[in-house]
Design an enzyme around this catalytic site. Structure first.
Site, mmCIF file in Angstrom:
data_model
loop_
_atom_site.group_PDB
_atom_site.id
_atom_site.type_symbol
_atom_site.label_atom_id
_atom_site.label_comp_id
_atom_site.label_asym_id
_atom_site.label_seq_id
_atom_site.Cartn_x
_atom_site.Cartn_y
_atom_site.Cartn_z
ATOM 1 N N HIS A 38 0.828 -1.213 0.000
ATOM 2 C CA HIS A 38 0.000 0.000 0.000
ATOM 3 C C HIS A 38 0.860 1.260 0.000
ATOM 4 C CE1 HIS A 38 -3.592 -2.412 0.673
ATOM 5 N NE2 HIS A 38 -4.290 -1.322 0.470
ATOM 6 N N LYS A 103 -9.937 -8.321 8.217
ATOM 7 C CA LYS A 103 -10.620 -8.635 9.477
ATOM 8 C C LYS A 103 -10.357 -7.488 10.430
ATOM 9 C CE LYS A 103 -6.673 -10.740 11.667
ATOM 10 N NZ LYS A 103 -6.177 -10.322 12.983
#
Lengths: 185, 278
Positions: A38, A103
């Site tokens: 990222h 999650k």
């Protein structure tokens, strides 16, 4: 709570149907990316460079798989905790990313980005890496090979089991801790 | 002096790294079963079903239970009469290198600033304890980053006492919510110093889930904390339910008259650890 079988790329129409708590079996192509990848994607955007995969309608899976043993496309491949990507997610959603898979809780800024750009946050079962690996039929590195497990991989998934955690209407599936019941409220 | 060949340590460590990452301990499996039976919510039951399918699949296929095969953490109890030619520390790292490579495990160790991977999951995190005798006990834990990130250490004031400890532990678990992959195991280290409290907390996570704390006061406190935590309603994977944690394990140590150090080390449901005596 509804159940859907969806295929990538994801469209606004499909995203608008989804509600927190819905079960989704996702098939098609998804891209892996976690912390280091990222950061590099952001650097590329800052420099005005094209990204290594098409963001429009895409789903990013926050995962760093184990190495594939002989005869398998990928090793164990369950989700990592998503909040570490909260800094980056809104910018990617603004550019067309339709879903992230991970999650754990998201920030208010990410939840707002889901509303603003019609996107969704899916949860996969943490710690079920061997199980989830069975739904991945192919994997190839498409960028940042030097990052190893953190490289961006294109995965082919078949009926990948997901839960809608945050939808584009402000819905949030996670239970709020009951501090009163625990005697500290 | 009893000499233990480095090769023996290397083999034992490599084997523990591989098997701990593939086989969920029997006590954890049994606790899943009990907790699943106690759940009313279909979502909670479904998570337990998936976790069971996952450990059965890992055992059958040889895939690791979880992609986060952890930093390799060791508690090593070394007899004063034991000698490992070439060095015990080096042998442990060599075992980690071998196990993580040959077991197709993920290498997760990296430089904290550059974030470049060390490539072989070393250096291992090793805690040594020197004892009389000539045996060598090596306990291994594959500690995942997600639950480790939700752990905290604090220095309470002695006046805060048990109430302060209780509040801090429960609030930590509440704040962590779904992030550390509940149902978790909560290790609590009380006392010692700033660095000892978290080591106590981590060591407490190595205990069997159904063992009874030999200190009756601590045993009662473990139960009190577990009951309170499970009333939070966070549930398996944060989807709501009666099982937020599988167990609470407390360890204590005398501390300074001015201090009350406290550490909460959270362990995800994939509680992978193993021990060997050489």
């Amino acid at each position: 709570m509804a159940e859907y079988k969806l295929t990538t790329p994801l469209t606004d129409e499909v995203i608008e149907k989804l509600r927190a708590g819905d079960m989704v079996y996702l098939s098609g192509t998804i891209y892996t990316g976690r912390d280091a990848a990222h950061k590099r994607l952001m650097d590329m955007l800052d420099k005005g460079e094209p990204l290594p995969f098409p963001l429009q309608g895409a789903a990013i899976y926050y995962v760093g798989p184990t190495p594939p043993p002989p005869g398998r496309p990928i090793g164990s491949a369950g989700p990592t905790t998503s909040y570490r990507m909260d800094t980056y997610a809104p910018r990617l959603h603004a550019l067309g990313l339709k879903a992230s898979i991970g999650k754990g809780k998201r920030s208010e800024a990410v939840k707002q980005a889901l509303k603003d750009h019609k996107a969704v946050y899916f949860g996969a079962t943490g710690g079920a890496g061997a199980l989830l690996s069975q739904r991945i039929t192919a994997a190839k590195v498409v960028a940042f090979d030097d990052l190893g497990t953190e490289a961006i991989r294109e995965l082919t998934v078949v009926d990948f089991p997901l839960l809608v955690i945050n939808d584009c209407h402000g819905g949030d599936l996670y239970a709020k801790p009951d501090l009163k019941a625990a005697g500290i409220g | 002096m009893r000499e233990i060949p480095a090769e023996k340590v290397i083999e034992a460590v490599a084997d523990m790294c591989i098997t701990a990452n593939r086989y969920l301990p029997a006590d954890v499996r049994a606790r899943f079963e009990e907790c699943a039976a106690n759940e009313n919510s279909p979502a909670a039951k479904e998570i337990f079903r998936q976790l069971k399918e996952n450990y059965e699949l890992a055992e059958k296929s040889g895939l690791p239970l979880c992609q986060d095969t952890g930093l390799a953490v060791f508690f090593v109890t070394v007899g004063e009469g034991v000698c490992v030619p070439g060095g015990l520390r080096a042998a442990i790292d060599q075992g980690v290198r071998k196990g993580y490579q040959e077991g197709f495990l993920r290498k997760s160790a990296c430089d904290p600033f550059k974030r470049t991977n060390t490539g072989d999951n070393t250096p291992a995190i090793v805690h040594f304890d020197l004892v009389p005798g000539d045996t060598l006990k090596i306990a291994f834990m594959a500690k995942g980053g997600g639950s480790e990130n939700m752990s905290r250490v604090t220095m309470l004031s002695p006046a805060q006492g048990w109430e302060g400890i209780r509040k801090f532990v429960i609030e930590r678990v509440a704040e962590a919510g779904p992030n550390p992959c509940p149902p978790t195991i909560v290790g609590v280290g009380i006392g010692g110093t700033f660095e000892l409290a978290p080591i106590l907390a981590k060591k407490a996570l190595m205990r069997e889930l159904d063992d009874e704390n030999p200190d009756p006061d601590l045993a009662a406190k473990e139960k009190e904390l577990l009951d309170a935590i499970n009333r939070l309603g966070i549930g398996p994977m944060g989807l709501g339910g009666r099982t937020t944690s599988l167990a609470v394990k407390i360890a204590k140590h005398p501390c300074h008259i001015a201090s009350l150090p406290l550490a909460v080390n959270i362990q995800c449901h994939s509680a992978r650890h193993k021990e060997v005596e050489l």
